[in-house]
Every structure is written in structure tokens, then in C-alpha cells.
Motif scaffolding. Structure first.
Motif, PDB file in Angstrom:
ATOM      1  N   VAL A  20       0.825  -1.210   0.000  1.00  0.00           N
ATOM      2  CA  VAL A  20       0.000   0.000   0.000  1.00  0.00           C
ATOM      3  C   VAL A  20       0.859   1.261   0.000  1.00  0.00           C
ATOM      4  CG1 VAL A  20      -1.715   1.313   1.319  1.00  0.00           C
ATOM      5  CG2 VAL A  20      -1.908  -1.177   1.157  1.00  0.00           C
ATOM      6  N   GLY A  21       1.955   1.210   0.754  1.00  0.00           N
ATOM      7  CA  GLY A  21       2.791   2.392   0.909  1.00  0.00           C
ATOM      8  C   GLY A  21       3.478   2.832  -0.367  1.00  0.00           C
ATOM      9  N   GLY A  22       3.845   1.868  -1.237  1.00  0.00           N
ATOM     10  CA  GLY A  22       4.507   2.224  -2.484  1.00  0.00           C
ATOM     11  C   GLY A  22       3.647   3.083  -3.387  1.00  0.00           C
ATOM     12  N   PRO A  23       2.460   2.621  -3.762  1.00  0.00           N
ATOM     13  CA  PRO A  23       1.595   3.452  -4.610  1.00  0.00           C
ATOM     14  C   PRO A  23       1.230   4.801  -3.990  1.00  0.00           C
ATOM     15  CG  PRO A  23       0.854   1.176  -4.639  1.00  0.00           C
ATOM     16  CD  PRO A  23       1.917   1.273  -3.594  1.00  0.00           C
ATOM     17  N   ILE A  24       1.028   4.821  -2.665  1.00  0.00           N
ATOM     18  CA  ILE A  24       0.739   6.100  -2.001  1.00  0.00           C
ATOM     19  C   ILE A  24       1.926   7.043  -2.156  1.00  0.00           C
ATOM     20  CG2 ILE A  24       0.360   7.224   0.232  1.00  0.00           C
ATOM     21  CD1 ILE A  24      -1.327   4.821   1.035  1.00  0.00           C
ATOM     22  N   GLY A  25       3.133   6.506  -1.979  1.00  0.00           N
ATOM     23  CA  GLY A  25       4.336   7.325  -2.119  1.00  0.00           C
ATOM     24  C   GLY A  25       4.499   7.857  -3.528  1.00  0.00           C
ATOM     25  N   ASP A  26       4.137   7.053  -4.537  1.00  0.00           N
ATOM     26  CA  ASP A  26       4.195   7.533  -5.919  1.00  0.00           C
ATOM     27  C   ASP A  26       3.126   8.582  -6.193  1.00  0.00           C
ATOM     28  OD1 ASP A  26       6.397   6.185  -6.944  1.00  0.00           O
ATOM     29  OD2 ASP A  26       5.241   4.383  -7.417  1.00  0.00           O
ATOM     30  N   LYS A  27       2.081   8.591  -5.382  1.00  0.00           N
ATOM     31  CA  LYS A  27       0.993   9.550  -5.572  1.00  0.00           C
ATOM     32  C   LYS A  27       1.261  10.882  -4.867  1.00  0.00           C
ATOM     33  CE  LYS A  27      -3.231  10.752  -6.844  1.00  0.00           C
ATOM     34  NZ  LYS A  27      -3.598  10.936  -8.273  1.00  0.00           N
ATOM     35  N   ILE A  28       1.723  10.830  -3.609  1.00  0.00           N
ATOM     36  CA  ILE A  28       1.852  12.056  -2.815  1.00  0.00           C
ATOM     37  C   ILE A  28       3.272  12.597  -2.763  1.00  0.00           C
ATOM     38  CG2 ILE A  28      -0.105  11.361  -1.388  1.00  0.00           C
ATOM     39  CD1 ILE A  28       1.850  10.762   0.883  1.00  0.00           C
ATOM     40  N   GLY A  29       4.258  11.827  -3.210  1.00  0.00           N
ATOM     41  CA  GLY A  29       5.635  12.302  -3.205  1.00  0.00           C
ATOM     42  C   GLY A  29       6.483  11.671  -2.127  1.00  0.00           C
ATOM     43  N   ARG A  30       7.799  11.867  -2.267  1.00  0.00           N
ATOM     44  CA  ARG A  30       8.753  11.204  -1.365  1.00  0.00           C
ATOM     45  C   ARG A  30       8.753  11.821   0.038  1.00  0.00           C
ATOM     46  NH1 ARG A  30       7.598   8.477  -5.625  1.00  0.00           N
ATOM     47  NH2 ARG A  30       9.275   8.051  -7.107  1.00  0.00           N
ATOM     48  N   LYS A  31       8.807  13.125   0.120  1.00  0.00           N
ATOM     49  CA  LYS A  31       8.909  13.793   1.416  1.00  0.00           C
ATOM     50  C   LYS A  31       7.656  13.564   2.261  1.00  0.00           C
ATOM     51  CE  LYS A  31       9.835  18.278   3.579  1.00  0.00           C
ATOM     52  NZ  LYS A  31      10.343  19.654   3.340  1.00  0.00           N
ATOM     53  N   LYS A  32       6.483  13.787   1.682  1.00  0.00           N
ATOM     54  CA  LYS A  32       5.239  13.611   2.436  1.00  0.00           C
ATOM     55  C   LYS A  32       5.062  12.172   2.899  1.00  0.00           C
ATOM     56  CE  LYS A  32       2.551  17.379   0.335  1.00  0.00           C
ATOM     57  NZ  LYS A  32       1.376  17.722  -0.501  1.00  0.00           N
ATOM     58  N   SER A  33       5.434  11.227   2.049  1.00  0.00           N
ATOM     59  CA  SER A  33       5.245   9.833   2.427  1.00  0.00           C
ATOM     60  C   SER A  33       6.210   9.417   3.531  1.00  0.00           C
ATOM     61  CB  SER A  33       5.386   8.910   1.211  1.00  0.00           C
ATOM     62  OG  SER A  33       6.607   9.099   0.546  1.00  0.00           O
ATOM     63  N   ILE A  34       7.442   9.925   3.515  1.00  0.00           N
ATOM     64  CA  ILE A  34       8.376   9.629   4.608  1.00  0.00           C
ATOM     65  C   ILE A  34       7.802  10.109   5.926  1.00  0.00           C
ATOM     66  CG2 ILE A  34      10.622  10.186   5.617  1.00  0.00           C
ATOM     67  CD1 ILE A  34      11.767  10.291   2.790  1.00  0.00           C
ATOM     68  N   ILE A  35       7.328  11.346   5.960  1.00  0.00           N
ATOM     69  CA  ILE A  35       6.783  11.915   7.199  1.00  0.00           C
ATOM     70  C   ILE A  35       5.548  11.141   7.657  1.00  0.00           C
ATOM     71  CG2 ILE A  35       5.687  13.961   8.196  1.00  0.00           C
ATOM     72  CD1 ILE A  35       7.546  15.648   6.413  1.00  0.00           C
ATOM     73  N   LEU A  36       4.668  10.790   6.721  1.00  0.00           N
ATOM     74  CA  LEU A  36       3.464  10.032   7.063  1.00  0.00           C
ATOM     75  C   LEU A  36       3.814   8.687   7.685  1.00  0.00           C
ATOM     76  CD1 LEU A  36       0.404   9.437   6.935  1.00  0.00           C
ATOM     77  CD2 LEU A  36       0.766   8.640   4.581  1.00  0.00           C
ATOM     78  N   TYR A  37       4.718   7.939   7.059  1.00  0.00           N
ATOM     79  CA  TYR A  37       5.033   6.600   7.549  1.00  0.00           C
ATOM     80  C   TYR A  37       5.849   6.648   8.844  1.00  0.00           C
ATOM     81  CZ  TYR A  37       3.610   5.535   2.768  1.00  0.00           C
ATOM     82  OH  TYR A  37       2.909   5.449   1.586  1.00  0.00           O
ATOM     83  N   GLU A  38       6.670   7.688   8.991  1.00  0.00           N
ATOM     84  CA  GLU A  38       7.391   7.870  10.254  1.00  0.00           C
ATOM     85  C   GLU A  38       6.414   8.068  11.411  1.00  0.00           C
ATOM     86  OE1 GLU A  38      10.369   7.551  11.289  1.00  0.00           O
ATOM     87  OE2 GLU A  38      11.873   8.250   9.862  1.00  0.00           O
ATOM     88  N   CYS A  39       5.416   8.903  11.198  1.00  0.00           N
ATOM     89  CA  CYS A  39       4.444   9.191  12.266  1.00  0.00           C
ATOM     90  C   CYS A  39       3.672   7.930  12.667  1.00  0.00           C
ATOM     91  CB  CYS A  39       3.489  10.292  11.822  1.00  0.00           C
ATOM     92  SG  CYS A  39       4.253  11.937  11.706  1.00  0.00           S
TER      93      CYS A  39
END
Length: 460
Positions: free
Chosen positions: A80-99
Motif C-alpha cells: 500500500v505504501g509504495g503506490p501512495i508514495g508515488d501519488k503524494i511524493g517522497r517527502k510527504k510519504s516519509i513523514i506520514l510513515y514515520e508518524c
């Protein structure tokens, strides 16, 4: 599929000399990997829950589910995280998954019983599975193709110090007199706090990937970021940048379904096999090593001591990998490392079953095997699989392969549990067999990516 001319982002980034900016990006990514060690403490926590707190019992289904639960979470996190990261970008996805990962590590530390703990184990796997995909694959978009493998290996080198460090912390906590019922909870809290620091660093210092922005048609934003990077590097080096010699490349926006057709289908198969090999070998040993040592007759403290020193082969192996990664063809390197793991797996299994090795000898053998294993971990998770994909499908492709790599670990712990109950040496021999099978597959289907630009890789 959307093919448009961009701002020649890839060629501009690839011609940049190594600089303080690259070092900054490397250190931020590496630190984030270093401190997200909910997977690294799995073996130490399992050791305490099994042999001291007795929330787990030998040979039980619940014990087998310790690894499986986490792996299921990682599977869905990567998927799930891969497609979301391709959709919202690298920086936003790092912060989201870190939280997400921070919150569930704190939840695990406060778990009142083993069943609540298992819920948070599942959620930890999800958060980390998604986070690792974006950290490893996303980083390949920021560094030049000429030494991408070296930079990615350096990132893996720092990140994988997590395993010996968190096991060393576990050993120190055992010697501190802290109650075992509190020990494992503290082991979850330490990376939670450190990951908060990493998240703040990403938020303040980490730019969005200009390659990703260009692939999304956000060319002006991509150009602005690269222009800022170019000025920063010129200022730090005091020299003008080399000219851009490559013509603008087509920017392709690929759908998720492209992973299962044509050239990308072959990469999907190879990447999945490579990570199946990595996960079954690395995570089995990382989670089970203290318990395997215990099964060979060593008590809890001795088994933890031996595991810690064996795991120092991890950073050593990745350091070696960082020196040779861009000098050896990817396909040949993978096959060599897989065969090496098989040889030492058989050797350890045979010598321990026959009683032909003492404590020091066993530590040396596990150190060497961990050295080879983590050279392969660096090769598979930080370099080869992340660099296979076009930018617009990079996290999706890497995430799918990571998910497939976890599938085997959903069922594998049950087999390991059954074999370990008979003899720890059987587990080492099983891992050797897995390594040989994957080596044959890489030899038959492997593709070469060393030195290829991201844009050339994306030309499918």
C-alpha cells in the motif's frame, strides 16, 4: 501513459559532482533508517518474552506468529505504501510513515498483554514496510547514476548499524539490573524518541524529489528545486558545474498495471525473488538467532552476547559492499553472495550438529555469515531492487517486490519453529537451500542496472 518533455532534471542531477548537499541527503536518509529499528529488536524482545517473561512458549503457534504478524504488516505496508508514495511524493510519504511507526512503537511499549502487543506488532510492520520502501527507493532519485550504488550502500551501511546497536542496548539493559518486564518496553521507547528527531530533520531539510515532480508534470517546481541545488553546490565547491550534455528525455507516467507487462514484468519477477531470498534469510536469523543459540545449550545472557557480536558482521559486510558495489555487475554480485550464504549455512549447521565447534568458533562463523548476509541485504534492498524502476512507478515497483518478499515470511516462521524444535542446525541448512534456489533464479532471469541513469531505466 503520459510522455512529455520536462526540464531535463535527470541529466542535470546526474552531472553534479559529489558535494556537501549529497552528504546532507545521505545523512538524513541514513539516520532515519538507523533509528527505525522495531525490526532490529525483534529477536531481543522475543528472547525475553519467551525465556524470562513467559508471554510466549516454545513450539507454540503464538511464538511462530511473532515473526509472521510483523511480516504480514510489512507486506501490506510495502504493497500500500509504495503506490501512495508515488501519488503524494517522497517527502510527504516519509513523514506520514514515520508518524505511523512512532505511534505504534509507543503503543507496543505500553501493551498490557501479549495480544495487544501483537496488534501493535502488526501495525509496526505496516509502518516500517512502507517507510523502508520510500527511504531506500526514493533516495536513488537524488544521487548520480555513476555512483548510485555506492551512495545507496553508504545509506544501508549507516542504517544497518541499528541491528547490532539495538542488540547491544538490549545486552546492556540486561546487565543493568532492570526488571525483564520493563526491559523490552524500554527497547521500544528508545527508537520512538529517536525517530521523532529523524522526522523533524526530514520535514525541515529534505526537498521533494525533483525527478518525481517532473514525472508528475510539475516541471516548474522541479526546475526550481534543481536550480537551488545547483547554486548550493556551486557555492560549496567554488567551481562552475559541468555542462549538461544529455538531451531532454521523455518523462513517462506509468500506471500500476505496467509492473505486470513487458520489460517491467521481468523486473517484477526478479525483484520479488531477490527480496524473498533476503527476507527469509535475514529476518529468520535476526529474529531467531538468540533462540537458536539458546537451543544449542546457551542461556539467555550467553545467547544474547553471541548474537550481538555475530551481528557486528552486519555493518562490516555493508561497508565492504559500499566499496565494491559499483565495480561488480549487479547480477554476478547477487549470485556470488547467495552461494556464499549457502556455504556458510551448511557449514554452521553441520559443525553444530556434530558438536565440532566451540563458542569462539561459532561466534566467528556467525560473524562471517552475517557479513555475507548483510552484503546481500545492502545489494538487494538498498541498491538492486530500488534502482530497477522508472520514477513514476519506483515506489510501486519496489513496494510490490518488497511485499512479495514478505509473503514467504508469513509462512516461513512456522517451518522454522518446527525445525528449531528438533535441532537449531536444521534451520541453518534450510536457509542454505533457499539461497541456492534464489541464486539459480537470479542467474536465469537477472537484469543489469549498474551505471544506468534513472531515465534510461525508465525507458520501457
Amino acid at each position: 501513459m503520459d510522455n512529455t518533455k520536462g526540464a531535463n532534471i535527470g541529466a542535470r542531477l546526474d552531472r553534479l559532482p559529489d558535494s556537501k548537499w549529497h552528504v546532507k541527503m545521505w545523512l538524513i536518509t541514513a539516520f532515519a533508517l538507523l533509528v527505525c529499528w522495531s525490526n532490529g529488536i525483534s529477536g531481543a524482545v522475543q528472547n525475553i518474552l519467551l525465556n524470562e517473561v513467559h508471554w510466549l512458549e516454545k513450539g507454540s503457534t503464538l511464538l511462530a506468529l511473532w515473526g509472521t504478524t510483523y511480516t504480514i504488516g510489512q507486506l501490506f505496508g510495502a504493497l500500500v505504501g509504495g503506490p501512495i508514495g508515488d501519488k503524494i511524493g517522497r517527502k510527504k510519504s516519509i513523514i506520514l510513515y514515520e508518524c505511523i511507526h512512532i505511534a505504534v512503537m509507543i503503543g507496543a511499549a505500553l501493551a498490557p498483554n501479549v495480544y495487544v502487543l501483537y496488534f501493535f506488532r502488526l501495525a509496526q510492520g505496516f509502518g516500517l514496510g512502507a517507510l523502508l520502501v520510500v527511504l531506500f527507493a526514493g533516495f536513488t532519485e537524488y544521487v548520480p547514476s555513476r555512483n548510485r550504488g555506492t551512495w545507496s550502500s553508504r545509506t544501508s551501511f549507516i542504517g544497518n548499524w541499528a541491528h547490532p546497536i539495538c542488540n547491544l542496548i538490549a545486552l546492556l539493559l540486561m546487565g543493568s539490573g532492570m526488571a525483564m518486564s520493563m526491559n523490552w518496553r524500554v527497547e521500544f521507547m528508545i527508537p520512538s524518541v529517536l525517530s521523532i528527531v529523524a522526522t523533524i530533520m526530514v520535514w525541515k531539510k529534505f526537498p521533494e524529489s525533483p525527478r518525481w515532480l517532473e514525472s508528475q508534470g510539475r516541471v516548474e517546481e522541479a526546475d526550481a528545486i534543481v536550480t537551488k541545488i545547483e547554486k548550493e553546490i556551486e557555492a560549496s565547491t567554488g567551481k562552475p558545474l559541468p555542462p549538461v550534455t544529455e538531451p531532454p528525455a521523455e518523462v513517462k507516467r506509468l500506471p500500476y498495471s505496467a509492473l505486470f507487462h513487458g520489460k517491467l514484468l521481468r523486473r517484477t519477477i526478479v525483484g520479488s525473488l531477490v527480496l524473498i531470498g533476503m527476507n527469509t534469510i535475514q529476518y529468520t536469523l535476526m529474529t531467531w538467532m538468540p533462540t537458536l543459540m539458546n537451543g544449542l545449550g546457551y542461556d539467555t545472557s550467553q545467547s544474547q552476547f553471541m548474537t550481538v557480536f555475530g551481528l557486528f558482521g552486519a555493518p562490516f559486510g555493508i561497508f565492504i559492499a559500499s566499496l565494491i558495489m559499483d565495480k561488480v555487475p549487479r547480477k554476478k554480485m547477487g549470485m556470488f553472495l547467495l552461494v556464499g550464504m549457502a556455504v556458510f549455512g551448511v557449514l554452521i549447521g553441520f559443525l553444530t550438529s556434530m558438536g565440532l565447534v566451540n563458542t569462539v568458533g561459532l561466534i566467528v562463523l556467525t560473524f562471517i555469515m552475517n557479513t555475507i548476509i548483510y552484503m546481500y541485504v545492502c545489494y538487494a534492498s538498498a541498491v538492486y531492487v530500488p534502482e530497477m524502476w522508472p520514477t513514476s512507478a519506483k515506489l510501486s515497483g519496489s513496494g510490490f517486490c518488497n511485499a512479495m518478499g514478505r509473503v514467504s515470511n508469513v509462512f516461513f516462521p512456522f517451518l522454522v519453529t518446527a525445525l528449531a524444535a528438533q535441532s537449531s542446525s536444521y534451520v541453518f541448512m534450510l536457509l542454505a537451500a533457499v539461497a541456492i534456489i534464489i541464486a539459480v533464479c537470479v542467474g536465469a532471469f537477472g537484469v543489469e542496472t549498474r551505471g544506468e541513469s534513472v531515465e534510461a531505466i525508465g525507458n520501457v
